[in-house]
Design a protein around this motif. Structure first.
Motif, PDB file in Angstrom:
ATOM      1  N   ASN A 215      -2.770  13.093  -2.687  1.00 20.00           N
ATOM      2  CA  ASN A 215      -2.315  12.779  -4.044  1.00 20.00           C
ATOM      3  C   ASN A 215      -3.235  13.339  -5.126  1.00 20.00           C
ATOM      4  O   ASN A 215      -2.909  13.268  -6.315  1.00 20.00           O
ATOM      5  CB  ASN A 215      -2.175  11.262  -4.217  1.00 20.00           C
ATOM      6  N   LEU A 216      -4.378  13.878  -4.695  1.00 23.18           N
ATOM      7  CA  LEU A 216      -5.273  14.483  -5.686  1.00 23.18           C
ATOM      8  C   LEU A 216      -4.762  15.870  -6.105  1.00 23.18           C
ATOM      9  O   LEU A 216      -5.116  16.392  -7.164  1.00 23.18           O
ATOM     10  CB  LEU A 216      -6.688  14.641  -5.114  1.00 23.18           C
ATOM     11  N   ARG A 217      -3.922  16.467  -5.249  1.00 22.68           N
ATOM     12  CA  ARG A 217      -3.514  17.845  -5.493  1.00 22.68           C
ATOM     13  C   ARG A 217      -2.818  18.074  -6.839  1.00 22.68           C
ATOM     14  O   ARG A 217      -3.193  19.008  -7.570  1.00 22.68           O
ATOM     15  CB  ARG A 217      -2.633  18.344  -4.349  1.00 22.68           C
TER      16      ARG A 217
ATOM     17  N   TYR B  34       2.477   6.107  -7.103  1.00 27.41           N
ATOM     18  CA  TYR B  34       1.452   6.906  -7.758  1.00 27.41           C
ATOM     19  C   TYR B  34       1.782   8.389  -7.648  1.00 27.41           C
ATOM     20  O   TYR B  34       1.651   9.152  -8.611  1.00 27.41           O
ATOM     21  CB  TYR B  34       0.077   6.629  -7.156  1.00 27.41           C
ATOM     22  N   ARG B  35       2.233   8.787  -6.470  1.00 32.56           N
ATOM     23  CA  ARG B  35       2.547  10.193  -6.257  1.00 32.56           C
ATOM     24  C   ARG B  35       3.628  10.666  -7.220  1.00 32.56           C
ATOM     25  O   ARG B  35       3.520  11.715  -7.853  1.00 32.56           O
ATOM     26  CB  ARG B  35       3.020  10.403  -4.809  1.00 32.56           C
TER      27      ARG B  35
ATOM     28  N   VAL C 250       0.830  -1.191   0.000  1.00 37.57           N
ATOM     29  CA  VAL C 250       0.000   0.000   0.000  1.00 37.57           C
ATOM     30  C   VAL C 250       0.874   1.254   0.000  1.00 37.57           C
ATOM     31  O   VAL C 250       0.646   2.190  -0.773  1.00 37.57           O
ATOM     32  CB  VAL C 250      -0.925  -0.042   1.241  1.00 37.57           C
ATOM     33  N   GLU C 251       1.885   1.236   0.850  1.00 37.69           N
ATOM     34  CA  GLU C 251       2.750   2.413   0.937  1.00 37.69           C
ATOM     35  C   GLU C 251       3.530   2.628  -0.357  1.00 37.69           C
ATOM     36  O   GLU C 251       3.581   3.734  -0.895  1.00 37.69           O
ATOM     37  CB  GLU C 251       3.701   2.286   2.131  1.00 37.69           C
ATOM     38  N   ASN C 252       4.125   1.567  -0.844  1.00 34.74           N
ATOM     39  CA  ASN C 252       4.859   1.691  -2.110  1.00 34.74           C
ATOM     40  C   ASN C 252       3.934   2.124  -3.235  1.00 34.74           C
ATOM     41  O   ASN C 252       4.306   2.959  -4.059  1.00 34.74           O
ATOM     42  CB  ASN C 252       5.494   0.350  -2.492  1.00 34.74           C
ATOM     43  N   GLY C 253       2.748   1.570  -3.246  1.00 29.16           N
ATOM     44  CA  GLY C 253       1.796   1.885  -4.314  1.00 29.16           C
ATOM     45  C   GLY C 253       1.452   3.366  -4.324  1.00 29.16           C
ATOM     46  O   GLY C 253       1.474   4.005  -5.378  1.00 29.16           O
TER      47      GLY C 253
ATOM     48  N   ASN D  41      -0.785   6.625 -19.642  1.00 26.35           N
ATOM     49  CA  ASN D  41       0.235   5.833 -18.967  1.00 26.35           C
ATOM     50  C   ASN D  41      -0.271   5.085 -17.740  1.00 26.35           C
ATOM     51  O   ASN D  41       0.160   3.976 -17.461  1.00 26.35           O
ATOM     52  CB  ASN D  41       1.434   6.698 -18.603  1.00 26.35           C
ATOM     53  N   TRP D  42      -1.164   5.672 -17.002  1.00 28.61           N
ATOM     54  CA  TRP D  42      -1.636   4.963 -15.816  1.00 28.61           C
ATOM     55  C   TRP D  42      -2.509   3.768 -16.225  1.00 28.61           C
ATOM     56  O   TRP D  42      -2.448   2.699 -15.636  1.00 28.61           O
ATOM     57  CB  TRP D  42      -2.403   5.901 -14.878  1.00 28.61           C
ATOM     58  N   LEU D  43      -3.261   3.976 -17.286  1.00 31.18           N
ATOM     59  CA  LEU D  43      -4.104   2.882 -17.772  1.00 31.18           C
ATOM     60  C   LEU D  43      -3.276   1.665 -18.180  1.00 31.18           C
ATOM     61  O   LEU D  43      -3.637   0.529 -17.907  1.00 31.18           O
ATOM     62  CB  LEU D  43      -4.940   3.346 -18.975  1.00 31.18           C
TER      63      LEU D  43
END
Lengths: 197, 197, 197, 197
Positions: C136-138, C74-75, C67-70, C98-100
């Motif tokens: 991470n939405l910022r 992502y960030r 979870v932390e690495n993920g 790219n995320w897809l």
DNA sequence: AATGAATGAGTATTCATTCAT
DNA sequence: GATGAATGAATACTCATTCAT
């Protein structure tokens, strides 16, 4: 609604619990706690592994219950000796004879010995056991003091003599665990003789 | 290679082996055999796990060696007491005082106690230990017999008295394992007093 | 003394750890945490069960690391999109594309989704994940704000729009986990179109 | 027995069955299928463990029923939106508002999401769920097509837009499961705005 | 010889399911 | 039907032992 008899259920539950403890006491006394599998206890008790956990949260809880019951039983036993309407010699004789042959005497002794001495046992348990052990020496010290007053037992600190006498019994019991060959046929009088003047 | 090196190698090997046994004795005495990991022994000995297996085939072999050495050491010790150029009382005093405080006395006692009583130990080992235990009672019985001849010790079967005396010591030792709070300060004379007329 | 190359050992250890996490990520993403056995992770990683525990204390620790690495990965990814020297549209395009297809995108999404929503996950973990998710939405909100300033994106709270856009991507990704039949061939432009005026 | 009783029995059976499903839906949605014990479902439903098995053959059967009912309920719901005597915008508004706040909306969403994506679910179930999911997109696609005809919604494949819109809602719902802190207060108009030209 | 990583059999504990009452 | 005790297969985790370096 309920097709069950609540009262009977509770009785059965209590019986089961005792049955498990009884089984556990014997297996653990013979093999030691870590070498005893829950499966051993279950099969000795004649029930399934899973069912053991309906009555106890864990192996450690079983051990704790065993230790507590064992020391309680012992206390009752030694108090009974003290209350006997008999001479100090006879009280000691009754104690010695009965604890030696008492059905759970050796098992309780073996389990408490492990509880007191292994670092694999949680420290809190070790401490509680030691404390109660010391406390449980008092009735024995009282018996010895009576014998000293009566002039038949050796002089000396009665508490220390109680410790010595109980340790001797423990040592001897641990030499004659059922299944282990008998070393000598010691009778109570030979053991009590040590305390006589 | 020169014979000198071979010799030196062997000496190093023996030293390492003793070092492992020394470490094993202490951790096993405190936690019991099944609760002791090879890793515990290795780290106590200051070597790696793998290296332990260069000197012993298995954990059981270590335990067996411990038991054998322990009983051998004890035999040497009790023979020494018997050979002492002293009175029976003094021989017993020397024995009592030294075994109680002897650095490995408690550890050997704890380990032999486990070896004799746990069904987790192979039966052959249990038997051998019990046999040697009985045999090791003889020097003690001899000391007691001397004391009886000298008229200072109580009468009775000297072998049985030896068993009682040794059991008492074992019981007491198992109540004062290092790290466990002291219950009473027993001195040798208080223990020997029991044998006196 | 040591026949081992400390440096190389450490490198191997780090590789093993990544290897386990990589394996765990894929198995857990596909089956969910509770339905994934340590044996599954081990065999996917090509190592033994016991060895997994040389690198992680428990299954939960593995999950936590995942979870932390993920979220860290992502960030980094979304920050990279924001830093791109390109138009807001192109930044969003790059992110979406790219995320897809990003090799771990779907797996990270699935795992975080579980971490956020299941009460079987310790509350502290759930909270930490939600917090980081919001944080991470910022960068995404910043990209959208840029597009609004440039007059190409719809008006509205950029943070809310970021939440909507990311939720949409998550929803879509969870509809196209590898192995699951494709529902539609969505291209980034179709998704971005929603934000256009 | 009179037919009246048989009828009543059947009604009671159905009620009990719904009661179990209702309970199961909530606990499973919150913890996930594997982390949910039959005991959890039973206690949530206020009945005994054994009784659950009088109504369902297994945990998997409960899950299957949940999934089927959930998709059927959803179908009814989205059809209702389509049949509404209202503008496409209002139909979508009604859908968005009601599914978001609909008491089982989040639970159904969470359960279907698991059913579709976990390999721990039998493949046949996964397939059936995916198929019905696609089928259930049609009414939504029809609403969108109406909006496009009316010239208010963005152009594009109405089926793809339906998939995007539904995925977005799912993503958002999975971010606001009851008990999880609210991230933002999204109102239906903000979500529908994305589809507007 | 020395190290510690790797293996896998073994054990405590859980939980779906059954069954006697 | 309803209950909850009983069963035992399944799984996380441990640890004696082996092995590559």
């Amino acid at each position: 609604m309920s097709p069950r008899n609540i009262e009977k259920d509770q009785r059965l539950r209590d019986e089961r619990q005792s049955q498990i403890l009884e089984a556990a006491m014997h297996v653990i006394a013979r093999r030691g706690l870590p070498a005893t599998k829950i499966a051993d206890i279950a099969s000795q008790a004649g029930i399934s592994v899973g069912n053991v956990y309906k009555y106890f949260l864990s192996k450690d809880q079983i051990f704790k219950a065993l230790v507590e019951n064992g020391q309680r039983e012992y206390r009752v036993f030694v108090e009974e000796a003290l209350q006997l309407n008999a001479s100090p010699y006879d009280k000691l004789y009754w104690y010695t004879e009965n604890w030696l042959v008492y059905r759970n005497g050796w098992a309780i002794t073996a389990i408490l010995q492990y509880a007191r001495t292994s670092e694999a046992v949680p420290h809190e348990v070790t401490l509680a056991v030691s404390e109660r052990f010391i406390d449980n020496l008092r009735p024995m010290a009282a018996i010895i003091a009576e014998g000293q007053t009566a002039g038949i037992f050796k002089n000396g600190d009665s508490f220390e003599l109680a410790l010595i006498y109980v340790s001797m019994m423990e040592g001897l019991i641990l030499h004659s665990i059922p299944g282990i060959q008998e070393i000598a046929t010691l009778t109570p009088d030979k053991m009590i003789a040590l305390l006589l003047k």
